[in-house]
Enzyme design. Structure first.
Site, PDB file in Angstrom:
ATOM      1  N   HIS A  53      71.984  39.672  72.430  1.00 16.41           N
ATOM      2  CA  HIS A  53      72.716  38.785  72.937  1.00 16.41           C
ATOM      3  C   HIS A  53      72.385  37.309  72.199  1.00 16.41           C
ATOM      4  O   HIS A  53      73.437  36.691  71.977  1.00 16.41           O
ATOM      5  CB  HIS A  53      72.219  38.313  74.502  1.00 16.41           C
ATOM      6  CG  HIS A  53      72.598  39.270  75.698  1.00 16.41           C
ATOM      7  ND1 HIS A  53      74.060  39.487  75.684  1.00 16.41           N
ATOM      8  CD2 HIS A  53      72.024  39.915  76.419  1.00 16.41           C
ATOM      9  CE1 HIS A  53      73.796  40.334  76.797  1.00 16.41           C
ATOM     10  NE2 HIS A  53      72.671  40.667  77.155  1.00 16.41           N
ATOM     11  N   HIS A  75      67.168  43.911  73.485  1.00 16.55           N
ATOM     12  CA  HIS A  75      68.398  43.782  74.284  1.00 16.55           C
ATOM     13  C   HIS A  75      68.799  42.271  74.265  1.00 16.55           C
ATOM     14  O   HIS A  75      69.817  41.879  73.674  1.00 16.55           O
ATOM     15  CB  HIS A  75      68.154  44.063  75.519  1.00 16.55           C
ATOM     16  CG  HIS A  75      69.361  43.928  76.457  1.00 16.55           C
ATOM     17  ND1 HIS A  75      70.402  45.054  76.856  1.00 16.55           N
ATOM     18  CD2 HIS A  75      69.704  43.061  77.003  1.00 16.55           C
ATOM     19  CE1 HIS A  75      71.200  44.533  77.729  1.00 16.55           C
ATOM     20  NE2 HIS A  75      70.855  43.318  78.070  1.00 16.55           N
ATOM     21  N   GLU A  76      67.622  41.370  74.733  1.00 15.90           N
ATOM     22  CA  GLU A  76      68.108  40.011  74.692  1.00 15.90           C
ATOM     23  C   GLU A  76      68.232  39.539  73.618  1.00 15.90           C
ATOM     24  O   GLU A  76      68.954  38.307  73.223  1.00 15.90           O
ATOM     25  CB  GLU A  76      66.951  39.227  75.361  1.00 15.90           C
ATOM     26  CG  GLU A  76      66.720  39.668  76.827  1.00 15.90           C
ATOM     27  CD  GLU A  76      68.068  39.758  77.658  1.00 15.90           C
ATOM     28  OE1 GLU A  76      68.886  38.955  77.388  1.00 15.90           O
ATOM     29  OE2 GLU A  76      67.888  40.344  78.686  1.00 15.90           O
ATOM     30  N   HIS A 136      74.310  37.686  68.797  1.00  8.19           N
ATOM     31  CA  HIS A 136      75.658  37.257  69.107  1.00  8.19           C
ATOM     32  C   HIS A 136      76.002  35.965  68.971  1.00  8.19           C
ATOM     33  O   HIS A 136      77.116  35.546  68.706  1.00  8.19           O
ATOM     34  CB  HIS A 136      76.075  38.381  70.347  1.00  8.19           C
ATOM     35  CG  HIS A 136      77.423  38.457  70.581  1.00  8.19           C
ATOM     36  ND1 HIS A 136      78.028  39.428  71.422  1.00  8.19           N
ATOM     37  CD2 HIS A 136      78.747  38.071  69.626  1.00  8.19           C
ATOM     38  CE1 HIS A 136      79.389  39.510  71.277  1.00  8.19           C
ATOM     39  NE2 HIS A 136      79.601  38.612  70.614  1.00  8.19           N
TER      40      HIS A 136
END
Length: 604
Positions: free
Chosen positions: A393, A389-390, A396
């Site tokens: 980020h 998940h991180e 991105h």
């Protein structure tokens, strides 16, 4: 009692290297002084923007450079404070950075009013001028915000008040990260161990129900003991957001939060309505979980319980990182190559250490260096999923920073959870394929995905409903007290879980441990982002190169387009309720598959 790691005892290879931001605290001090000088120089430009395009362009360049340096000063201080929130030195640096940020905001407050004071058509002409290409999105935002922009003096006053508005958040973080003592609880071995908020989920996954109950009750009661203080802090946060929304002429704090992202409030309402329509399926899933756990009654402390299905995906950080890279392989060899740098180059602060900030986050706020990721890694599926998940980020931010000038690199919060959640779904699908002939693995992996649905779509929507109701209470003149907020939150838990779960009274205090409530109207984006990610993950896994390319293009857009339009580029239209409804249909399909797998296992 379990020995805690400290910054001094943890292996430096598993800590982030923020010397890439500033090589030392002394270098930070020099940068701090430099930002103050830049701010003074920028303030001297007040009154000059009307003298021509060159003056306006020079001001925009100076503003962008100032914001870029301010971001470095703030992030470094925040990250050092997050490493050990009890260190007075870094508390002071973080506080000074927050103060400086407010000072900079005040000195920059003239910019938007002066731009809006230019002759009609000037901003539109600048937006079309290639010389202003780095700032076209900013200028479009200025035009959009015109109805809610005040005169220069009033903007300066609001900017000066920004530090005061941030006090509830800062005080809450210090209370929960440094000062609050949740005591000890007994682990599965019967030994007492220190209970922290970051460790709660680990205890709640225990197969030992007594361990789950003890940890849950102790944490909730620990927060309840501080309930009056936390309620006062949250009331201050709500009042601050309402004050600013009224000052800017919005109808509500929610409108003020959604307006800059060009997201209509109907998106928020339709999310809640759609999720309410899926509560029946949620209850069916919870009934399956109760049967699976062999419990006569499912309590709130049972919701995260790990079922012993004979399938173990526990991994240390090295194994977890390798699995992450394999899961995101459909995004391309270059994506994997770029992402593989994160662990060896120390983008990631891996382990829980004494007084470290709980939870996890990714920070791409320092434009000139790599993104950074804070974890409190645990060797379970949740730890692996959090890493994926991180890193979503982080990548991105990595690609947006590469493709966009600073002024357009920082993507908006509405799209922030899409890449991260997409990575989680890619992980789930990768592992399901790896264990396609293993029924127990399929049960475990589908169960984990269903839990992500529950905690992201249903739970975050419940949080969004709580926020909306709390702000409406305050706007209607009702007091936000521990009792009123807890009773309202308890009622929401009854709505979402009551048909299949015993909603324990301790659940009423859970709202006190949700730090995202201090970023008003943020949490709904977890739910919308998850729903968008479901559609995009399906596109990526379809094998269609065009769909993968569209998603990769999305990762480079930063804030160069309105977020709804960016998601259309990626391949999903969140201005309609369709993606949410399709995601809930997918949830229902997973629930049916899960029940069938469990039934076949019983027959076998």
């Amino acid at each position: 009692m379990e020995q805690e790691l400290t910054r001094a005892t943890v292996d430096p290879a598993y800590t982030w290297d923020i010397t890439r931001i500033y090589e030392s605290d002394e270098a930070w001090e020099r940068a701090f002084a430099g930002v103050r000088e830049q701010a003074e120089a920028f303030a001297a430009l007040a009154g000059t923007l009307g003298s021509g395009d060159e003056a306006a362009l020079a001001a925009l360049r100076a503003y962008s450079a100032l914001c870029e340096q301010m971001g470095g000063v703030y992030c470094y201080a925040m990250m050092k404070q997050n490493e050990d929130s009890a260190q007075g030195k870094y508390q002071g640096m973080y506080s000074r950075a927050a103060t400086l940020s407010s000072e900079v905001g005040a000195k920059c407050a003239f910019l938007t009013p002066e731009l809006l004071a230019l002759r009609d058509g000037t901003l539109e002409r600048m937006i079309a001028d290639p010389a202003f290409a780095d700032y076209d999105a900013f200028l479009r935002g200025v035009l959009r915000m015109k109805p809610h922009t005040l005169c220069a003096r009033e903007e300066r006053l609001l900017a000066m008040a920004g530090e005061l508005a941030g006090v509830p958040d800062s005080a809450y973080e210090m209370l929960t990260c440094a000062d609050m003592d949740l005591g000890t609880t007994r682990g599965e071995d019967g030994k007492k161990t220190k209970l922290t908020d970051a460790r709660l989920v680990l205890f709640l996954t225990s197969p030992d129900r007594a361990v789950r109950k003890s940890a849950y009750v102790n944490v909730m009661n620990g927060y309840k003991r501080m309930g009056n203080t936390i309620a006062a802090l949250y009331a201050g946060q709500v009042k601050a957001s309402i004050f600013e929304s009224k000052a800017r002429g919005y109808q509500s704090a929610r409108e003020a939060a959604l307006y800059p992202d060009e997201v209509d409030e109907s998106v928020y309402d339709s999310l809640i309505d759609a999720v309410h329509g899926g509560i029946g399926t949620l209850r069916e899933y919870l009934r399956i979980r109760r049967e699976q756990l062999g419990l006569p009654v499912l309590h709130m402390y049972d919701l995260y319980a790990d079922t012993d299905g004979g399938f173990d995906v526990r991994m240390d950080i090295g194994e977890a990182f390798d699995t992450f890279l394999k899961a995101v392989a459909p995004l391309g060899e270059d994506y994997v190559r770029d992402a593989s740098r994160a662990l060896s180059e120390r983008w990631i602060d891996v382990y829980e250490t004494k007084n470290k900030r709980g939870g996890a986050y990714s920070s791409g706020g320092v434009y000139w260096t790599t993104p950074y990721v804070l974890l409190n890694h645990k060797q379970n599926y949740d730890g692996l999923s959090t890493l994926c998940h991180e890193m979503g980020h982080a990548m991105h931010s990595f690609y947006s920073n590469q493709a966009q000038p600073f002024a357009k690199a920082d993507y908006t919060i509405f799209v922030a959870e899409v890449a991260s959640t997409c990575n989680e779904i890619l992980l789930s699908e990768y592992l399901r394929e790896q264990y396609r002939d293993d029924r127990r693995a399929q049960i475990a992996l589908i169960g984990s995905l269903l839990e992500h649905f529950r905690t992201t779509v249903f739970r975050q929507t419940m949080f969004a409903e709580f926020e909306h109701k709390a702000h409406l209470m305050a706007q209607n003149g009702e007091s936000l007290t521990q009792d009123s907020l807890s009773e309202m939150y308890y009622g929401l838990n009854k709505l979402y879980y009551g048909g299949a779960c015993k909603v324990d009274r301790e659940a009423a205090s859970e709202w006190m441990r949700i730090p995202h409530f201090y970023s008003p109207f943020y949490v709904y984006k977890y739910a919308t982002g998850f729903c968008a990610a479901v559609a995009l993950a399906k596109n990526i896994l379809s094998g269609d190169p065009g769909k993968v390319a569209a998603y990769r293009k999305f990762l480079t857009l930063g804030s160069s387009m309105p977020p709804i339009e960016e998601l259309k580029v990626a391949g999903v239209d969140m201005s309609t309720p369709q993606p949410v409804c399709e995601a809930l249909d997918y949830f229902a399909e997973l629930v049916m598959t899960y029940r069938e797998l469990l039934s076949r296992e019983e027959e076998a």
